[in-house]
Design a protein around this motif. Structure first.
Motif, short mmCIF file in Angstrom:
data_model
loop_
_atom_site.label_atom_id
_atom_site.label_comp_id
_atom_site.label_asym_id
_atom_site.label_seq_id
_atom_site.Cartn_x
_atom_site.Cartn_y
_atom_site.Cartn_z
N ASP A 107 0.81 -1.22 0.00
CA ASP A 107 0.00 0.00 0.00
C ASP A 107 0.84 1.27 0.00
OD1 ASP A 107 -2.28 -1.49 -0.05
OD2 ASP A 107 -2.66 -1.39 2.11
N ASP A 108 2.13 1.16 0.35
CA ASP A 108 3.02 2.32 0.30
C ASP A 108 3.73 2.43 -1.05
OD1 ASP A 108 2.45 3.04 2.96
OD2 ASP A 108 3.88 1.55 3.70
N GLY A 109 3.42 1.50 -1.97
CA GLY A 109 4.05 1.53 -3.29
C GLY A 109 5.41 0.87 -3.33
N VAL A 110 5.83 0.20 -2.27
CA VAL A 110 7.17 -0.38 -2.19
C VAL A 110 7.16 -1.81 -2.72
CG1 VAL A 110 9.07 -1.01 -0.64
CG2 VAL A 110 7.72 1.05 -0.19
N CYS A 111 8.14 -2.14 -3.57
CA CYS A 111 8.32 -3.50 -4.06
C CYS A 111 9.78 -3.70 -4.44
CB CYS A 111 7.41 -3.79 -5.26
SG CYS A 111 7.66 -2.67 -6.67
N TRP A 112 10.19 -4.94 -4.65
CA TRP A 112 11.60 -5.19 -4.97
C TRP A 112 11.74 -6.37 -5.95
CZ3 TRP A 112 9.34 -5.07 -0.20
CH2 TRP A 112 9.05 -6.30 0.41
N GLU B 168 15.96 2.63 -5.31
CA GLU B 168 17.04 2.59 -4.33
C GLU B 168 17.85 1.34 -4.60
OE1 GLU B 168 17.77 2.73 0.52
OE2 GLU B 168 15.76 2.96 -0.32
N ARG B 169 18.98 1.52 -5.28
CA ARG B 169 19.78 0.39 -5.71
C ARG B 169 20.60 -0.15 -4.54
NH1 ARG B 169 19.54 4.10 -9.75
NH2 ARG B 169 18.91 3.33 -11.81
N ARG B 170 20.66 -1.50 -4.48
CA ARG B 170 21.42 -2.17 -3.41
C ARG B 170 22.43 -3.12 -4.04
NH1 ARG B 170 17.03 -4.95 0.21
NH2 ARG B 170 16.30 -5.54 -1.85
N PHE B 171 23.60 -3.19 -3.45
CA PHE B 171 24.66 -4.06 -3.96
C PHE B 171 24.33 -5.51 -3.66
CE2 PHE B 171 28.81 -6.20 -3.34
CZ PHE B 171 29.26 -6.11 -4.64
N ASN B 172 24.50 -6.36 -4.66
CA ASN B 172 24.31 -7.81 -4.51
C ASN B 172 22.89 -8.19 -4.13
OD1 ASN B 172 26.23 -9.55 -5.30
ND2 ASN B 172 27.16 -9.86 -3.30
N SER B 173 21.91 -7.39 -4.48
CA SER B 173 20.53 -7.72 -4.14
C SER B 173 19.61 -6.94 -5.07
CB SER B 173 20.24 -7.37 -2.67
OG SER B 173 18.93 -7.72 -2.33
N SER B 174 18.31 -7.28 -5.04
CA SER B 174 17.35 -6.58 -5.87
C SER B 174 17.19 -5.14 -5.40
CB SER B 174 16.00 -7.29 -5.81
OG SER B 174 16.11 -8.60 -6.31
N SER B 175 16.99 -4.24 -6.35
CA SER B 175 16.73 -2.85 -6.00
C SER B 175 15.34 -2.71 -5.39
CB SER B 175 16.84 -1.97 -7.25
OG SER B 175 18.14 -2.02 -7.79
N VAL B 176 15.17 -1.66 -4.59
CA VAL B 176 13.86 -1.37 -4.00
C VAL B 176 13.23 -0.25 -4.81
CG1 VAL B 176 12.65 -0.54 -1.96
CG2 VAL B 176 14.57 -2.10 -1.71
N TYR B 177 12.00 -0.46 -5.24
CA TYR B 177 11.29 0.51 -6.05
C TYR B 177 10.10 1.06 -5.26
CZ TYR B 177 13.88 -2.10 -9.58
OH TYR B 177 14.87 -2.72 -10.28
#
Length: 295
Positions: free
Chosen positions: A32-37, A70-79
């Motif tokens: 509901d906050d629009g956050v996904c990865w 929000e890009r993260r090293f060695n993991s999926s980015s957070v959108y």
């Protein structure tokens, strides 16, 4: 899936089919906050397009305010999908060129043809004794050649180190994992027992602790699988969530290996071990007796 975010994204205009498909795919996986990865490959597979097309669409969505990353090293980015910030006027003009005009000669001082027409691709600015660059070979830029940031270069790209996820981002991930875990447990519980499980503050704490112990990926799967357990204690307690939490790691192993340990199977395994121990002890006594007779 967040129906709130989805309902805000569907009416949006001024997007291409590819951009709209990527936006809807992100909204479908957002809370509901629009956050996904989701991974780029996952989005590409869902939208039936290439990973490069997905990245191009994301770049546009970010430019018009519909997406932040929000890009993260060695993991999926957070959108974060932000339909309320949509600004169609922020999109770059379609006629904007990222390289020089087609046919322009790169060397300074090259003489233009009569009538202002650009030089032909084979013309050299120094031919015929014209001033500026005499004796130098100048290769004009091929027409319709545009260099964009996403084209591969001669050297492999160096991955950028993403900033660590913020506290709010971590909490958003935890809440989403808890929702998925409870949904899996509730659905399986209702299917086996015919009613919804009780949910209160203690249950919410158990769900959160289960996610911490098993991780965001496995906790929902183990919670749903737990209702298939026929262990006497679990059945007697009506598959209470506290039973799952008490033996979380053991139940996770049973889920991963596909082997359930019931009271009967545990007793059988114990009896088998006892029989093996007795047989080994008998063999040892027999060897000692033979050694004594031989002496």
């Amino acid at each position: 899936m967040s129906t709130i975010i989805m309902s805000q994204c569907w009416p949006l205009q001024s997007l291409s089919v590819t951009q709209k498909a990527v936006l809807i795919s992100l909204a479908d996986q957002a809370n509901d906050d629009g956050v996904c990865w989701p991974a780029i490959g996952t989005i590409a597979k869902r939208c039936c397009m290439s990973a490069r097309a997905v990245r191009d669409a994301m770049d546009h969505l970010e430019q018009v305010g519909l997406l932040s990353r929000e890009r993260r090293f060695n993991s999926s980015s957070v959108y974060v999908v932000t339909p309320a910030k949509f600004d169609a006027s922020a999109a770059p003009s379609k006629g904007k060129r990222k390289a020089g005009k087609a046919g322009d000669a790169p060397g300074a001082g090259a003489a233009p043809h009569a009538g202002g027409a650009p030089a032909a691709p084979g013309d050299a600015p120094g031919a015929g004794g014209e001033a500026g660059g005499a004796g130098l070979e100048v290769r004009p830029v091929p027409p319709n050649r545009h260099i964009t940031p996403i084209e591969p270069s001669g050297e492999p790209p160096v991955p950028a180190l993403a900033a660590p996820l913020s506290k709010a981002g971590l909490e958003a991930q935890m809440q989403e994992a808890c929702r998925q875990t409870w949904a899996a447990y509730r659905s399986a519980y209702r299917q086996r027992h015919g009613v919804d499980p009780v949910r209160n503050a203690k249950v919410n704490t158990n769900v959160r602790d289960l996610v911490k112990r098993l991780g965001r990926e496995e906790a929902p799967q183990v919670a749903g699988w737990f209702l298939s357990v026929n262990e006497q204690y679990a059945v007697k307690r009506m598959h209470d969530l506290g039973v799952l939490l008490a033996g979380a790691e053991a139940y996770r192993t049973q889920w991963a290996t596909g082997r359930q340990v019931t009271t009967t199977s545990a007793q059988h395994a114990d009896q088998t071990q006892s029989n093996l121990s007795a047989a080994e002890e008998a063999k040892l006594l027999l060897r000692k007796g033979r050694a004594a007779n031989a002496g």
